[in-house]
Motif scaffolding. Structure first.
Motif, short mmCIF file in Angstrom:
data_model
loop_
_atom_site.label_atom_id
_atom_site.label_comp_id
_atom_site.label_asym_id
_atom_site.label_seq_id
_atom_site.Cartn_x
_atom_site.Cartn_y
_atom_site.Cartn_z
N ARG A 196 0.83 -1.20 0.00
CA ARG A 196 0.00 0.00 0.00
C ARG A 196 0.87 1.26 0.00
NH1 ARG A 196 -4.79 0.23 4.26
NH2 ARG A 196 -5.32 -1.59 2.97
N THR A 197 1.97 1.22 0.76
CA THR A 197 2.88 2.36 0.78
C THR A 197 3.51 2.57 -0.59
OG1 THR A 197 3.40 1.94 3.11
CG2 THR A 197 4.94 3.32 1.89
N ALA A 198 3.92 1.46 -1.23
CA ALA A 198 4.51 1.56 -2.56
C ALA A 198 3.50 2.11 -3.56
CB ALA A 198 4.99 0.18 -3.02
N GLU A 199 2.25 1.65 -3.46
CA GLU A 199 1.20 2.13 -4.36
C GLU A 199 0.96 3.63 -4.17
OE1 GLU A 199 -3.52 1.25 -5.40
OE2 GLU A 199 -2.42 -0.01 -3.98
N ASN A 200 0.91 4.05 -2.91
CA ASN A 200 0.70 5.49 -2.63
C ASN A 200 1.86 6.32 -3.15
OD1 ASN A 200 -1.72 4.94 -1.34
ND2 ASN A 200 -0.82 4.85 0.69
N ARG A 201 3.08 5.78 -3.05
CA ARG A 201 4.25 6.51 -3.56
C ARG A 201 4.16 6.66 -5.07
NH1 ARG A 201 7.78 3.86 -1.26
NH2 ARG A 201 8.34 5.30 0.39
N GLU A 202 3.75 5.57 -5.76
CA GLU A 202 3.62 5.63 -7.21
C GLU A 202 2.55 6.64 -7.63
OE1 GLU A 202 2.87 1.72 -8.61
OE2 GLU A 202 4.87 0.96 -8.12
N ILE A 203 1.44 6.65 -6.89
CA ILE A 203 0.38 7.62 -7.19
C ILE A 203 0.89 9.04 -6.98
CG2 ILE A 203 -1.88 8.49 -6.45
CD1 ILE A 203 -2.65 5.60 -5.76
N GLY A 204 1.64 9.24 -5.90
CA GLY A 204 2.19 10.56 -5.63
C GLY A 204 3.13 11.02 -6.73
N LEU A 205 4.01 10.10 -7.20
CA LEU A 205 4.93 10.44 -8.28
C LEU A 205 4.19 10.75 -9.57
CD1 LEU A 205 7.73 7.76 -7.69
CD2 LEU A 205 7.85 10.21 -7.20
N PHE A 206 3.11 9.99 -9.84
CA PHE A 206 2.31 10.24 -11.04
C PHE A 206 1.65 11.61 -10.98
CE2 PHE A 206 -1.94 10.15 -12.99
CZ PHE A 206 -1.59 9.98 -14.32
N LEU A 207 1.13 11.97 -9.80
CA LEU A 207 0.48 13.27 -9.66
C LEU A 207 1.48 14.41 -9.81
CD1 LEU A 207 -1.97 12.55 -6.68
CD2 LEU A 207 -2.53 12.77 -9.11
N ILE A 208 2.68 14.20 -9.28
CA ILE A 208 3.73 15.22 -9.43
C ILE A 208 4.09 15.39 -10.90
CG2 ILE A 208 6.15 15.74 -8.95
CD1 ILE A 208 5.79 14.39 -6.24
N LEU A 209 4.26 14.26 -11.60
CA LEU A 209 4.58 14.31 -13.03
C LEU A 209 3.45 14.97 -13.81
CD1 LEU A 209 6.42 13.53 -15.37
CD2 LEU A 209 5.30 11.30 -15.44
N LEU A 210 2.21 14.62 -13.47
CA LEU A 210 1.06 15.20 -14.16
C LEU A 210 1.00 16.70 -13.93
CD1 LEU A 210 -1.53 14.75 -15.80
CD2 LEU A 210 -2.74 14.34 -13.63
N THR A 211 1.29 17.13 -12.71
CA THR A 211 1.28 18.56 -12.39
C THR A 211 2.34 19.30 -13.20
OG1 THR A 211 0.53 18.10 -10.14
CG2 THR A 211 1.51 20.25 -10.53
N GLU A 212 3.53 18.69 -13.30
CA GLU A 212 4.60 19.32 -14.07
C GLU A 212 4.23 19.42 -15.55
OE1 GLU A 212 8.06 16.99 -13.33
OE2 GLU A 212 8.43 17.86 -11.34
N VAL A 213 3.59 18.37 -16.08
CA VAL A 213 3.17 18.40 -17.48
C VAL A 213 2.14 19.50 -17.71
CG1 VAL A 213 1.94 17.11 -19.26
CG2 VAL A 213 3.68 15.97 -17.89
N VAL A 214 1.18 19.61 -16.78
CA VAL A 214 0.15 20.65 -16.91
C VAL A 214 0.77 22.04 -16.85
CG1 VAL A 214 -1.85 21.69 -15.77
CG2 VAL A 214 -1.70 19.21 -15.99
N ILE A 215 1.72 22.24 -15.92
CA ILE A 215 2.37 23.54 -15.80
C ILE A 215 3.16 23.88 -17.06
CG2 ILE A 215 4.16 24.82 -14.56
CD1 ILE A 215 3.31 23.35 -12.03
N LEU A 216 3.94 22.91 -17.55
CA LEU A 216 4.72 23.14 -18.77
C LEU A 216 3.81 23.37 -19.98
CD1 LEU A 216 7.56 20.47 -18.33
CD2 LEU A 216 7.75 22.94 -18.07
N GLY A 217 2.71 22.58 -20.04
CA GLY A 217 1.76 22.75 -21.14
C GLY A 217 1.10 24.11 -21.11
N SER A 218 0.73 24.55 -19.89
CA SER A 218 0.10 25.86 -19.75
C SER A 218 1.07 26.98 -20.12
CB SER A 218 -0.38 26.05 -18.30
OG SER A 218 -1.32 25.05 -17.95
N ALA A 219 2.34 26.81 -19.71
CA ALA A 219 3.35 27.82 -20.05
C ALA A 219 3.57 27.90 -21.55
CB ALA A 219 4.66 27.49 -19.33
N TRP A 220 3.64 26.73 -22.19
CA TRP A 220 3.82 26.72 -23.64
C TRP A 220 2.62 27.33 -24.35
CZ3 TRP A 220 1.12 24.58 -27.72
CH2 TRP A 220 1.77 24.58 -28.97
N LEU A 221 1.40 27.00 -23.89
CA LEU A 221 0.20 27.55 -24.50
C LEU A 221 0.14 29.07 -24.33
CD1 LEU A 221 -2.51 27.05 -25.89
CD2 LEU A 221 -3.53 26.69 -23.63
#
Length: 240
Positions: A170-195
């Motif tokens: 469960r801890t490993a799964e939560n860590r993976e979800i956290g990393l995915f959310l961080i990556l998704l946030t970075e993609v959204v920020i970069l996408g918004s900046a590019w747009l």
């Protein structure tokens, strides 16, 4: 906490609260014995005797607490191994009691040596037991097992999960979800900046084109106005 917490929920024998307990300070009689043995080491006429005894007794009694709570993998131990360790410690204190009094400073140095040896032995015993209990073929240990954190007996001899240094699923799964959310946030920020950059550049190009068109229009109108003025002057000259 993984599998270890599940093991703690297994049925516990009522005898666990009355029989011999493992990790040193889990046994109230052990505390009384250590207090009695150390008290006999210091003559009554020694200055500061009370403070000296209280400090030495506290350090000796809470040593196993410090060791076992310093690492989850040093949490459980077979009762018979702890019994042997308690016997060894009592024998060491008996030996000191039979020696000639040479002063508080000398005694403190000898008690420090005993504590250091006790800590080393306790860590070695806990580590060895952990390696056996966490091994794949897990050699079953005879006798009861005690949890040093709760002083409760455990009916299972083989362990998995955090106690064995394994990450809980469960801890490993939560860590993976956290990393995915961080990556998704970075993609959204970069996408918004590019747009935003694209919109700004497009707007700048459009405004530049509009200014160019407006300039040409004004230049054309100005030329037409000048042409009309010159024509009127020419007509006025002819009439005269």
């Amino acid at each position: 906490m993984g599998d270890l917490w599940l093991l703690l929920l297994l049925p516990l024998s009522l005898a666990a609260f009355h029989g011999v307990k493992a990790c040193l300070e889990c046994d109230p009689k052990f505390k009384e014995d250590i207090r009695s043995l150390i008290t006999k080491l210091v003559p009554s006429e020694v200055p500061g005797r009370t403070h000296l005894l209280e400090w030495q007794i506290k350090e000796m009694i809470h040593l196993s607490f410090k060791v076992s709570h310093g690492d989850k993998m040093l949490r459980v131990l077979a009762v018979h191994k702890a019994v042997k360790l308690r016997i060894w410690l009592k024998n060491e204190l008996y030996k000191l009691g039979n020696e000639t009094w040479k002063g508080a400073f000398i005694l403190q140095g000898k008690l420090l040596d005993v504590r250091q040896n006790l800590e080393s032995k306790l860590k070695e015993i806990l580590k060895n037991f952990s390696e056996v209990a966490c091994s794949e073929d897990c050699v079953v240990t005879e006798g009861p097992i005690l949890d040093c954190w709760t002083c409760l007996r455990i009916t299972t001899h083989c362990f998995r999960g955090e106690y064995c240094g394994e990450e809980d699923s469960r801890t490993a799964e939560n860590r993976e979800i956290g990393l995915f959310l961080i990556l998704l946030t970075e993609v959204v920020i970069l996408g918004s900046a590019w747009l935003l950059f694209h919109i700004c550049v497009s707007h700048w190009r459009k405004m530049k084109a509009i200014r160019r068109s407006l300039k040409k229009y004004l230049e054309k109108k100005l030329e037409e106005l000048i042409g009309m003025t010159d024509k009127e002057k020419d007509d006025s000259g002819i009439r005269k």
